[in-house]
Design a protein around this motif. Structure first.
Motif, PDB file in Angstrom:
ATOM      1  N   THR A 125      44.706  38.882  37.723  1.00 15.61           N
ATOM      2  CA  THR A 125      45.320  39.158  36.257  1.00 15.61           C
ATOM      3  C   THR A 125      44.333  38.291  34.631  1.00 15.61           C
ATOM      4  O   THR A 125      44.078  37.488  35.709  1.00 15.61           O
ATOM      5  CB  THR A 125      46.740  39.046  36.380  1.00 15.61           C
ATOM      6  N   ASP A 126      44.407  38.902  34.018  1.00 16.80           N
ATOM      7  CA  ASP A 126      44.480  38.324  33.019  1.00 16.80           C
ATOM      8  C   ASP A 126      45.457  38.495  32.018  1.00 16.80           C
ATOM      9  O   ASP A 126      45.054  37.802  30.605  1.00 16.80           O
ATOM     10  CB  ASP A 126      43.027  39.163  32.053  1.00 16.80           C
ATOM     11  N   VAL A 127      47.211  38.490  32.337  1.00 19.67           N
ATOM     12  CA  VAL A 127      47.888  37.946  31.990  1.00 19.67           C
ATOM     13  C   VAL A 127      49.054  37.600  31.487  1.00 19.67           C
ATOM     14  O   VAL A 127      49.471  36.929  32.679  1.00 19.67           O
ATOM     15  CB  VAL A 127      48.726  39.565  32.691  1.00 19.67           C
ATOM     16  N   PHE A 281      50.318  28.839  43.523  1.00 16.25           N
ATOM     17  CA  PHE A 281      51.334  29.961  42.605  1.00 16.25           C
ATOM     18  C   PHE A 281      50.061  29.471  41.409  1.00 16.25           C
ATOM     19  O   PHE A 281      49.438  28.785  41.284  1.00 16.25           O
ATOM     20  CB  PHE A 281      52.608  28.957  41.962  1.00 16.25           C
ATOM     21  N   LEU A 282      49.850  31.059  40.955  1.00 19.07           N
ATOM     22  CA  LEU A 282      48.799  30.572  39.754  1.00 19.07           C
ATOM     23  C   LEU A 282      49.006  31.479  38.697  1.00 19.07           C
ATOM     24  O   LEU A 282      49.580  32.627  39.040  1.00 19.07           O
ATOM     25  CB  LEU A 282      47.211  30.907  40.765  1.00 19.07           C
ATOM     26  N   SER A 283      49.438  30.776  37.349  1.00 17.08           N
ATOM     27  CA  SER A 283      49.726  31.537  35.994  1.00 17.08           C
ATOM     28  C   SER A 283      48.666  31.576  34.966  1.00 17.08           C
ATOM     29  O   SER A 283      48.603  29.848  34.865  1.00 17.08           O
ATOM     30  CB  SER A 283      51.166  31.341  36.069  1.00 17.08           C
ATOM     31  N   LEU A 284      48.155  32.348  33.830  1.00 14.33           N
ATOM     32  CA  LEU A 284      47.860  31.476  33.031  1.00 14.33           C
ATOM     33  C   LEU A 284      48.813  31.253  31.970  1.00 14.33           C
ATOM     34  O   LEU A 284      49.808  31.934  31.812  1.00 14.33           O
ATOM     35  CB  LEU A 284      47.090  33.424  32.462  1.00 14.33           C
ATOM     36  N   LYS A 285      48.870  30.091  31.038  1.00 13.53           N
ATOM     37  CA  LYS A 285      49.683  29.497  30.266  1.00 13.53           C
ATOM     38  C   LYS A 285      49.872  30.704  28.855  1.00 13.53           C
ATOM     39  O   LYS A 285      48.807  31.160  28.499  1.00 13.53           O
ATOM     40  CB  LYS A 285      49.072  28.170  30.546  1.00 13.53           C
ATOM     41  N   THR A 286      51.342  30.753  28.752  1.00 16.77           N
ATOM     42  CA  THR A 286      51.527  31.935  27.593  1.00 16.77           C
ATOM     43  C   THR A 286      50.320  31.089  25.852  1.00 16.77           C
ATOM     44  O   THR A 286      50.233  31.694  25.319  1.00 16.77           O
ATOM     45  CB  THR A 286      52.557  32.694  27.197  1.00 16.77           C
ATOM     46  N   SER A 287      51.062  29.537  26.565  1.00 18.95           N
ATOM     47  CA  SER A 287      51.130  29.231  25.732  1.00 18.95           C
ATOM     48  C   SER A 287      48.940  28.505  24.741  1.00 18.95           C
ATOM     49  O   SER A 287      48.613  27.350  23.638  1.00 18.95           O
ATOM     50  CB  SER A 287      51.368  27.474  24.998  1.00 18.95           C
ATOM     51  N   ALA A 288      47.946  29.169  25.894  1.00 25.78           N
ATOM     52  CA  ALA A 288      46.948  28.352  26.368  1.00 25.78           C
ATOM     53  C   ALA A 288      46.345  28.668  25.237  1.00 25.78           C
ATOM     54  O   ALA A 288      45.948  30.145  25.091  1.00 25.78           O
ATOM     55  CB  ALA A 288      46.120  28.499  27.292  1.00 25.78           C
TER      56      ALA A 288
END
Length: 288
Positions: A125-127, A281-288
């Motif tokens: 994902t890129d979301v 678990f792996l997630s792009l931070k929304t604030s990064a």
């Protein structure tokens, strides 16, 4: 107090690092954490509410554990990682090399929404804010971060997936969807069964001989007096990633074996089907 891990050190460094928050113990890769771009972790058995053979941090709904216990475990991990449990997206693993692109509309599938897919062992994902989740009890977790295009991938790679070059397949999916250049990618090979513990038959080795150049065979496996082989999935995945274009210094490999640490990690080789599942678990931070 840290857990008393048995580690298979290959670099003199303890990787991944054990972290603790709110009673939940989990593992983290400095290579990913130091970027500040992602939230990630690999679960241990410590810090959940499941009981008996599922004790205590189990993330599978399909092995007979109480649904409310599994959901509480997800809520606890979401709190630790500072992500939204309703935006997690779960794989549907059947030892394939199928990779699914995850969109905003997929948020919650497998946990608060019904999955409309199956036979998916890799997620990309890129979301920002979407958390990819995959499951383990000896197989290899593969983490991917493209810091240039702000895209991530998380893939399950057992011996079948490794023979099928799941790492390469995931990178190709990221390149096709997001323009990812493997040379930019950070990759981590997560806690899983080590070579000393992974005995396999000749039929498995024949698969690896067909997929890997003979120059690698001595690194990947050796035959014992009983006719069986010991196979190194960590090394195999390193080779796959490097041949796919990932720079060696951008690959960080575990020194923690699931079978060597059954008090802290679920292991199919130790427990059979009477167990829970670990999760990555792996997630792009929304604030990064």
């Amino acid at each position: 107090m840290e857990l008393n891990w048995i580690r298979k050190s290959h670099s003199g460094k303890a990787v991944p690092k054990e972290l603790e928050k709110n009673g939940v113990r989990y593992l983290s890769f400095p290579l990913l954490a130091d970027t500040g771009l992602v939230s990630h972790g690999f679960s241990t058995r410590v810090g959940g509410v499941s009981q008996g053979q599922y004790a205590a941090m189990n993330f599978t709904f399909t092995r007979g554990d109480k649904q409310e216990h599994v959901m509480e475990n997800y809520r606890r991990m979401a709190g630790v990682l500072e992500v939204d449990v309703d935006q997690m997206v779960l794989s549907f693993q059947t030892h394939t090399t199928n990779v699914r692109k995850v969109t905003r509309e997929d948020g919650g599938k497998g946990i608060v929404k019904t999955r409309d897919y199956r036979d998916v062992d890799g997620l990309i994902t890129d979301v920002p804010g979407i958390t990819l989740v995959t499951f383990y009890a000896d197989c290899v977790p593969l983490y991917f971060l493209d810091p240039v295009h702000r895209a991530i991938g998380l893939s399950h790679s057992g011996w079948r997936g490794t023979a099928g070059r799941m790492g390469k397949v995931t990178l190709e999916a990221m390149a096709g969807e997001y323009g990812t250049n493997p040379g930019d990618v950070l990759c981590c090979v997560g806690p899983s069964i080590c070579r000393d513990c992974f005995e396999v038959g000749e039929e498995v080795i024949l698969e690896f001989k067909s997929q890997f150049d003979q120059k690698y065979w001595k690194e990947l496996f050796y035959q014992k007096e009983n006719g069986k082989y010991q196979l190194d999935l960590w090394k195999a995945n390193q080779i796959i990633l490097k041949e796919a274009g990932v720079e060696e210094e951008r690959i960080q490999t575990t020194d923690i074996c699931t079978r060597c640490n059954p008090d802290y990690l679920f292991s199919h080789r130790v427990m059979g089907n009477a167990r829970g599942n670990l999760a990555a678990f792996l997630s792009l931070k929304t604030s990064a």
